[in-house]
Scaffold this motif. Structure first.
Motif, PDB file in Angstrom:
ATOM      1  N   VAL A 128       2.808 136.750  74.862  1.00  0.00           N
ATOM      2  CA  VAL A 128       4.507 136.309  75.704  1.00  0.00           C
ATOM      3  C   VAL A 128       4.614 135.858  74.780  1.00  0.00           C
ATOM      4  O   VAL A 128       5.039 135.000  74.403  1.00  0.00           O
ATOM      5  CB  VAL A 128       3.782 135.173  76.661  1.00  0.00           C
ATOM      6  N   ARG A 129       6.385 136.257  75.132  1.00  0.00           N
ATOM      7  CA  ARG A 129       7.611 136.052  74.727  1.00  0.00           C
ATOM      8  C   ARG A 129       8.119 134.621  74.972  1.00  0.00           C
ATOM      9  O   ARG A 129       7.972 134.369  76.478  1.00  0.00           O
ATOM     10  CB  ARG A 129       9.150 137.226  74.957  1.00  0.00           C
ATOM     11  N   ILE A 130       8.485 133.671  73.831  1.00  0.00           N
ATOM     12  CA  ILE A 130       8.657 132.469  74.080  1.00  0.00           C
ATOM     13  C   ILE A 130       9.847 132.369  75.220  1.00  0.00           C
ATOM     14  O   ILE A 130      11.170 132.671  75.352  1.00  0.00           O
ATOM     15  CB  ILE A 130       9.452 131.831  72.736  1.00  0.00           C
ATOM     16  N   PRO A 131       9.925 131.726  75.856  1.00  0.00           N
ATOM     17  CA  PRO A 131      10.753 131.930  77.300  1.00  0.00           C
ATOM     18  C   PRO A 131      12.388 131.402  76.726  1.00  0.00           C
ATOM     19  O   PRO A 131      12.617 130.280  75.807  1.00  0.00           O
ATOM     20  CB  PRO A 131      10.505 130.571  77.777  1.00  0.00           C
ATOM     21  N   LEU A 132      13.386 131.851  76.733  1.00  0.00           N
ATOM     22  CA  LEU A 132      14.569 131.641  76.567  1.00  0.00           C
ATOM     23  C   LEU A 132      15.539 129.961  77.366  1.00  0.00           C
ATOM     24  O   LEU A 132      14.781 130.123  78.219  1.00  0.00           O
ATOM     25  CB  LEU A 132      15.759 132.646  76.847  1.00  0.00           C
ATOM     26  N   PRO A 133      15.872 129.133  76.679  1.00  0.00           N
ATOM     27  CA  PRO A 133      15.770 127.964  76.991  1.00  0.00           C
ATOM     28  C   PRO A 133      17.042 128.299  78.242  1.00  0.00           C
ATOM     29  O   PRO A 133      17.873 129.040  78.290  1.00  0.00           O
ATOM     30  CB  PRO A 133      16.455 127.349  76.166  1.00  0.00           C
ATOM     31  N   GLN A 134      16.751 127.210  79.867  1.00  0.00           N
ATOM     32  CA  GLN A 134      17.699 127.001  80.586  1.00  0.00           C
ATOM     33  C   GLN A 134      18.639 126.642  80.954  1.00  0.00           C
ATOM     34  O   GLN A 134      18.476 125.180  79.733  1.00  0.00           O
ATOM     35  CB  GLN A 134      16.720 127.644  82.287  1.00  0.00           C
ATOM     36  N   GLY A 135      19.902 126.693  81.252  1.00  0.00           N
ATOM     37  CA  GLY A 135      20.472 125.750  81.789  1.00  0.00           C
ATOM     38  C   GLY A 135      21.176 125.029  80.647  1.00  0.00           C
ATOM     39  O   GLY A 135      21.933 126.455  79.682  1.00  0.00           O
ATOM     40  N   GLU A 136      21.697 124.114  80.894  1.00  0.00           N
ATOM     41  CA  GLU A 136      23.277 124.153  79.622  1.00  0.00           C
ATOM     42  C   GLU A 136      22.803 123.426  78.357  1.00  0.00           C
ATOM     43  O   GLU A 136      21.649 122.936  78.013  1.00  0.00           O
ATOM     44  CB  GLU A 136      23.849 122.628  80.144  1.00  0.00           C
ATOM     45  N   THR A 137      23.733 123.372  77.246  1.00  0.00           N
ATOM     46  CA  THR A 137      23.495 122.824  76.038  1.00  0.00           C
ATOM     47  C   THR A 137      23.927 121.933  75.658  1.00  0.00           C
ATOM     48  O   THR A 137      24.072 121.422  74.644  1.00  0.00           O
ATOM     49  CB  THR A 137      23.708 124.155  75.468  1.00  0.00           C
TER      50      THR A 137
END
Ligand SMILES: [Zn+2]
Length: 270
Positions: free
Chosen positions: A49-58
């Motif tokens: 499984v691809r590691i999920p991209l972080p969601q939301g603000e930085t």
């Protein structure tokens, strides 16, 4: 005197399941930005499984905590974190968590919420409660699961006894930890998908037999959650992160210093 816990047994798990690899379906804006860099992949529920991209603000959700105390603290993963420090949770994203309520003793749920609030306060990490789950409690859990969707599994807090988990034998009342996992790209690691398991028989005994049982049980849960955010045991008996709880009910100076560091990691850039 009551010995309450141990270092996580999941500490070495992440390296074993992590494999680097490329995976080019479903290209997103971030993939384009990282073009030529393979997206990191883990094995979850038997599949790559691809590691999920972080969601939301930085940007941080809650303000960074500045420790006003000094004392002993240690990290479970002292190196390998983003920015070169210990491996920590991403302070720009909520630390989602769930309760596996099966076998939860009466009176414990408010103590769990109070302990989470104490860790949130001391770290500056933002915890987000998502309710009950039927996921079985295990340190071998898949880090990404169909029941939680395309993201890392939330921190799981649940209940077992010695028969179900031999690591809870004797005076061990709880175990806690998280996995150190690379971000979507590159080698820097963040903590993910933590687990706390509490010995429901020991907890019920503390609540029944000790004069300050509720406060002591809450301190045990806070200790395990401090493992989840990355803290290891220390030799100093005045710290809650000593391996045995010598009737401490609150953080020591070193605990507070360490928790502030635990909440001051780098954010994963999208
Ligand atoms: Zn411990």
């Amino acid at each position: 005197m009551r010995s309450v816990s141990r270092v996580t047994v999941v500490a070495a798990a992440a390296a074993a399941v992590f494999v680097a690899g490329a995976w080019w379906h479903g290209v997103t804006w971030s993939d384009v930005r990282h073009w030529g860099t393979p997206r990191n992949v883990i094995e979850a529920e038997g599949e790559a499984v691809r590691i999920p991209l972080p969601q939301g603000e930085t940007e941080r959700i809650r303000p960074r905590v500045t420790a006003l105390t000094a004392g002993a603290y240690e990290f479970l993963f002292p190196t390998g974190g983003a920015g070169g420090g210990p491996v920590r949770y991403d302070p720009c994203r909520e630390v989602e968590w769930v309760i596996a309520d099966h076998l939860m003793p009466d009176g414990v749920e408010p103590l769990v919420h109070a302990a989470v609030a104490r860790v949130q306060e001391a770290t500056g990490l933002a915890f987000a409660y998502e309710g009950y789950t039927d996921e079985p409690v295990s340190f071998d859990r898949a880090l990404i699961q169909e029941r939680y969707g395309d993201r890392f599994a939330p921190v799981l807090l649940g209940f077992q006894n010695e028969a179900q988990n031999p690591d809870l034998k004797g005076s061990v009342t709880g175990l806690g930890g998280s996995s150190a996992v690379p971000g979507a790209y590159g080698d820097e690691m963040w903590l993910r998908a933590g687990v706390v398991t509490l010995d429901f028989e020991d907890l019920a005994g503390i609540l029944r037999n000790e004069s300050d049982g509720a406060a002591l049980a809450e301190a045990v849960i806070a200790h395990e959650l401090a493992h989840v955010v990355g803290l290891a045991h220390v030799a100093d008996t005045s710290e809650l992160m000593h391996e045995s709880n010598l009737r401490l009910l609150d953080w020591g100076d070193g605990d507070l210093a360490g928790l502030a560091v635990a909440g001051s990691g780098a954010c994963e850039d999208v």
